[in-house]
Design a protein around this motif. Sequence first.
Motif, mmCIF file in Angstrom:
data_model
loop_
_atom_site.group_PDB
_atom_site.id
_atom_site.type_symbol
_atom_site.label_atom_id
_atom_site.label_comp_id
_atom_site.label_asym_id
_atom_site.label_seq_id
_atom_site.Cartn_x
_atom_site.Cartn_y
_atom_site.Cartn_z
ATOM 1 N N LYS A 24 -11.147 97.929 43.148
ATOM 2 C CA LYS A 24 -12.084 97.863 44.265
ATOM 3 C C LYS A 24 -12.876 96.562 44.310
ATOM 4 N N GLN A 28 -8.452 103.404 51.738
ATOM 5 C CA GLN A 28 -7.383 102.620 52.341
ATOM 6 C C GLN A 28 -7.464 102.679 53.868
ATOM 7 N N TRP A 53 -12.461 91.290 51.139
ATOM 8 C CA TRP A 53 -13.028 91.763 52.407
ATOM 9 C C TRP A 53 -14.286 90.978 52.773
ATOM 10 N N LEU A 83 -3.622 97.833 46.318
ATOM 11 C CA LEU A 83 -4.397 99.064 46.180
ATOM 12 C C LEU A 83 -3.522 100.282 46.470
ATOM 13 N N VAL A 118 -10.721 93.862 45.814
ATOM 14 C CA VAL A 118 -10.490 94.180 47.222
ATOM 15 C C VAL A 118 -11.746 93.878 48.033
ATOM 16 N N ARG A 144 -4.281 92.503 49.134
ATOM 17 C CA ARG A 144 -5.130 93.348 48.279
ATOM 18 C C ARG A 144 -4.983 94.822 48.666
ATOM 19 N N LEU A 145 -4.882 95.093 49.965
ATOM 20 C CA LEU A 145 -4.710 96.467 50.422
ATOM 21 C C LEU A 145 -3.364 97.030 49.952
#
Length: 95
Positions: free
Chosen positions: A73, A8, A80, A61, A76, A57-58
């Motif tokens: 992941k 994170q 990214w 998470l 995410v 998404r963060l």
Amino acid sequence: MDKKEDYQDKLQAQLDEWNAEIAKLRAKAEEAQAAARVKYLEEVEELRGHQKKAEERLKELAHAQGEAWKDMKTGVEAAWDEMGDAMKRAWKRFS
């Protein structure tokens, strides 16, 4: 710190870097001539959309319980990658 927190932190650092880059691009757009300014500002808004998706998404998470974050992941990292690619394209267009 556990692996999730490390992950994170890494993602948050990248988001912060992208935010700074978007601010630079926005400043360039504001300095451009009228016709180019509209195009550049549209590009900045597109980047903001990608950034918002990455931030979401963060957050997802961060709320994942236990080892479930590992399953997230892939999504995410896709967000990214999409954001990174959009930043590269934007810098090329602004150059």
